[in-house]
Scaffold this motif. Sequence first.
Motif, short mmCIF file in Angstrom:
data_model
loop_
_atom_site.label_atom_id
_atom_site.label_comp_id
_atom_site.label_asym_id
_atom_site.label_seq_id
_atom_site.Cartn_x
_atom_site.Cartn_y
_atom_site.Cartn_z
N UNK A 54 0.85 -1.18 0.00
CA UNK A 54 0.00 0.00 0.00
C UNK A 54 0.89 1.23 0.00
N UNK A 55 0.52 2.20 -0.81
CA UNK A 55 1.23 3.47 -0.86
C UNK A 55 0.24 4.57 -0.49
N UNK A 56 0.52 5.23 0.63
CA UNK A 56 -0.36 6.30 1.12
C UNK A 56 0.31 7.64 0.86
N UNK A 57 -0.40 8.51 0.18
CA UNK A 57 0.10 9.85 -0.08
C UNK A 57 -0.69 10.83 0.77
N UNK A 58 0.00 11.61 1.57
CA UNK A 58 -0.66 12.58 2.45
C UNK A 58 -0.18 13.97 2.08
N UNK A 59 -1.11 14.83 1.69
CA UNK A 59 -0.71 16.15 1.21
C UNK A 59 -1.82 17.15 1.41
N UNK A 60 -1.44 18.43 1.31
CA UNK A 60 -2.35 19.51 1.66
C UNK A 60 -3.33 19.86 0.55
N UNK A 61 -2.89 19.82 -0.72
CA UNK A 61 -3.71 20.30 -1.83
C UNK A 61 -4.28 19.12 -2.62
N UNK A 62 -5.58 18.85 -2.51
CA UNK A 62 -6.16 17.67 -3.15
C UNK A 62 -5.89 17.58 -4.65
N UNK A 63 -6.03 18.69 -5.36
CA UNK A 63 -5.85 18.64 -6.81
C UNK A 63 -4.45 18.21 -7.21
N UNK A 64 -3.45 18.63 -6.43
CA UNK A 64 -2.07 18.29 -6.75
C UNK A 64 -1.74 16.84 -6.45
N UNK A 65 -2.15 16.37 -5.28
CA UNK A 65 -1.86 14.98 -4.95
C UNK A 65 -2.68 14.04 -5.81
#
Length: 342
Positions: A54-65
């Motif tokens: 599993x690869x979890x990406x956690x980031x502030x800007x939904x459109x970018x991630x």
Amino acid sequence: MTSHAEFGERTPGSEVAKVFGDHIRGKTILVTGVSPKGIGASTALALASQQPAMLILASRTPSKVDEVGRQILAEHPTTRLEIVPLDLGSQQSVRAAATSIAQLTPHLDLLINNAGVVVTSRHATPEGIEQQFGTNHIGPFLLTNLLLPLLRAAARAPSAVPGATRVVSLSSAGHRLSPIRFSDYNFAPREVPPEEDHFRPLAGAFAKCTPDGYNGIVTYAQSKTANILFTLSLQRGLAGEGITAYSLHPGSIETELSRNQDEELNAQFSKVALYWKTVDEGCSTTLVAATDPALNDINGLYLVDCQFKDPAPHASDPVSAERLWKLSEELVGQKFDFTATA
């Protein structure tokens, strides 16, 4: 030592991931701060190429991630990809993200604290902490501690290899410019003891302050020193639990991290950087820190160009590390005692 002395400044991260693919496959991995054209995205792409569980990406800007997520799935369609909103500048957001991550997985093999900000004018987090210190250190400090139960679960699994469960935190060579200003961590600025003051003399654009006395270079440097001291505390506190921690300087890379810098500051940075890496080259040291099996036994604290290097003395001082831990607990309003939770 690392296992590949030939890895260096121009080694692509995609190559590192292939070499250490056996140490990525089947792992549950979290990467923070993922956006297009950044090293968070290149790190995630390299990891996805080696079939993590599993690869979890956690980031502030939904459109970018989301854009990065689409690219990952286009190139590696079998990847189990999860996206979690995370604003490291907000402790409320950090706590919500930690809860969401715990709902996705009962264990976490790799935590890569990649996210960071660079600002040149004064801003504060919702909790009133100077933005760079609050986002680059306090946010990852809180997130990592909240996720320690998941990291411990991974390290205690019957098939776990001691030291393969890791916390990797991106720092910067810029840490050398400033220790932690314990007497003025919010950069009021006010007079501090000599041992807390920043490197002098700063010249040119590096010395520029806003009318209220704010110097973004010094405050950024302080936050990057904090990343290394935090890593030192993790190494000392988690010794014997099968969890290792490393910090690193990824190199000079042209990314959106510098979007708030003016032309004068960009010009000065261009003079001090001898080589500007691609984003693929920029993620290689992160991947060595996260996956090289030679690092299962702690034999260093800080990496540059895929190899160990000594950080500035103020960034490897255990007394400062302990002071920073206590200050960080005060700022998040929660104590994290290794012995109590081991």
